[in-house]
Design a protein around this motif. Sequence first.
Motif, mmCIF file in Angstrom:
data_model
loop_
_atom_site.group_PDB
_atom_site.id
_atom_site.type_symbol
_atom_site.label_atom_id
_atom_site.label_comp_id
_atom_site.label_asym_id
_atom_site.label_seq_id
_atom_site.Cartn_x
_atom_site.Cartn_y
_atom_site.Cartn_z
ATOM 1 N N GLU A 44 87.979 106.913 5.763
ATOM 2 C CA GLU A 44 87.197 107.519 4.681
ATOM 3 C C GLU A 44 85.717 107.668 5.012
ATOM 4 N N VAL A 45 85.235 107.004 6.081
ATOM 5 C CA VAL A 45 83.811 107.140 6.416
ATOM 6 C C VAL A 45 83.587 107.829 7.756
ATOM 7 N N ARG A 46 84.649 108.239 8.420
ATOM 8 C CA ARG A 46 84.469 108.826 9.754
ATOM 9 C C ARG A 46 83.761 110.173 9.717
ATOM 10 N N GLU A 47 83.848 110.878 8.584
ATOM 11 C CA GLU A 47 83.181 112.169 8.481
ATOM 12 C C GLU A 47 81.793 112.047 7.874
ATOM 13 N N VAL A 48 81.404 110.849 7.465
ATOM 14 C CA VAL A 48 80.076 110.629 6.896
ATOM 15 C C VAL A 48 79.048 110.667 8.022
ATOM 16 N N PRO A 49 77.929 111.373 7.849
ATOM 17 C CA PRO A 49 76.918 111.421 8.908
ATOM 18 C C PRO A 49 76.450 110.022 9.305
ATOM 19 N N GLY A 50 76.177 109.862 10.568
ATOM 20 C CA GLY A 50 75.716 108.575 11.070
ATOM 21 C C GLY A 50 76.732 107.926 11.983
ATOM 22 N N ASN A 51 76.381 106.768 12.472
ATOM 23 C CA ASN A 51 77.242 106.029 13.400
ATOM 24 C C ASN A 51 77.773 104.789 12.683
ATOM 25 N N HIS A 52 79.097 104.670 12.644
ATOM 26 C CA HIS A 52 79.704 103.638 11.807
ATOM 27 C C HIS A 52 80.594 102.669 12.578
ATOM 28 N N HIS A 53 80.602 102.733 13.903
ATOM 29 C CA HIS A 53 81.321 101.708 14.655
ATOM 30 C C HIS A 53 80.544 100.397 14.555
ATOM 31 N N TYR A 54 81.228 99.283 14.688
ATOM 32 C CA TYR A 54 80.570 97.998 14.518
ATOM 33 C C TYR A 54 81.321 96.915 15.277
ATOM 34 N N CYS A 55 80.705 95.754 15.374
ATOM 35 C CA CYS A 55 81.341 94.598 16.000
ATOM 36 C C CYS A 55 80.743 93.338 15.392
ATOM 37 N N PHE A 56 81.202 92.180 15.842
ATOM 38 C CA PHE A 56 80.657 90.910 15.394
ATOM 39 C C PHE A 56 80.167 90.121 16.601
ATOM 40 N N VAL A 57 79.077 89.406 16.401
ATOM 41 C CA VAL A 57 78.445 88.635 17.468
ATOM 42 C C VAL A 57 78.219 87.213 16.972
ATOM 43 N N ASP A 58 78.589 86.232 17.777
ATOM 44 C CA ASP A 58 78.323 84.829 17.463
ATOM 45 C C ASP A 58 77.163 84.341 18.320
ATOM 46 N N LEU A 59 76.115 83.863 17.661
ATOM 47 C CA LEU A 59 74.988 83.269 18.375
ATOM 48 C C LEU A 59 75.138 81.756 18.416
ATOM 49 N N ALA A 60 74.235 81.104 19.098
ATOM 50 C CA ALA A 60 74.371 79.670 19.330
ATOM 51 C C ALA A 60 74.110 78.838 18.081
ATOM 52 N N SER A 61 73.325 79.370 17.136
ATOM 53 C CA SER A 61 72.986 78.584 15.957
ATOM 54 C C SER A 61 72.736 79.497 14.770
ATOM 55 N N ALA A 62 72.807 78.912 13.574
ATOM 56 C CA ALA A 62 72.499 79.662 12.363
ATOM 57 C C ALA A 62 71.032 80.083 12.344
ATOM 58 N N GLU A 63 70.153 79.242 12.899
ATOM 59 C CA GLU A 63 68.733 79.581 12.954
ATOM 60 C C GLU A 63 68.510 80.824 13.804
#
Length: 308
Positions: free
Chosen positions: A208-227
């Motif tokens: 439903e958002v693939r035809e919406v202008p802009g870039n909508h691919h995404y991923c998740f990243v885990d860093l070493a700390s919440a800070e």
Amino acid sequence: MDSTQQDSVPSAVTDGRRIYLGNLLYSVKPEDVDAVLKEHNLGKYDKIHLSFDPISARNPGYCFVEFFHKDDADAALTALAGAELAGRPLKVGPCHAKAPSSSQREAGGSGSGSGTPRRDYSSPVSRWGDFKRERDPASPSRPQPEGNLAKAMNHYDDVAANGDRGRRLFVGGLTKMENQTQHQDEIRGYFAGYEVEAVGKRITPREEVREVPGNHHYCFVDLASAEDAQRAIKELDGTPIPAGTLKVSQAKPPRPRQSDGTGYENRYSSPRRNGALAENGDRPPRSKMESPQPQRSLMSNNWRAKAA
């Protein structure tokens, strides 16, 4: 292929000792591949080379098996023709050196055979690694993950058991990736100066958002700390990137899908994931493109005991 590219190709490829296994369910684990090899009297392999996503516990749908001798690899190609794994027919073939992609040519690199990423990062941001048989004669029947594969699995186990502890970020505003190496390099570049523990696969936006202008691919990243995660949100969210604008926000944990609190949605999310929420504040209906929850055996630190 010039001599430099030829030198970068693993000897298992040039020697004809590596084969490709495709059409795998995303939930297939290395010990499942080991089981089908043993079922066809192919247990004397060197390693299973497989990618394991430390965020979703998914493989990419294929893996590679390396044998000690070319004759064994040739025998495997014959023995596994028509074989099934988890109810799906395997796609089997020899591995050949892969021509470098455009980004690899610009960087002076090359591929390593049938889609295998060339780079081999030392932390869980690289999901490719090896699953090898114990060399200890006292326990010859227990293959074990090694290197990056073990790190990625350990990272997933830790988060499954203890939660992400505020370290997981949603990263959006991305274009469609070229390949895993390009994806890893791009995301690591955005997070230069941060200790990145894991980068998940790049996810295709819902229909439903693939035809919406802009870039909508995404991923998740885990860093070493919440800070570090909070600092990254403040410093990186909204920064311009070649594709447009980078979006960085706290990932929302999976919501319980059952009244008793057991079982969870299959992926982390962001309030901005794939665009705005519906008018009533709910997420749009889940697309058929979304994948099933990884096998529940992966949700425990004891799941590797099933390989015994």
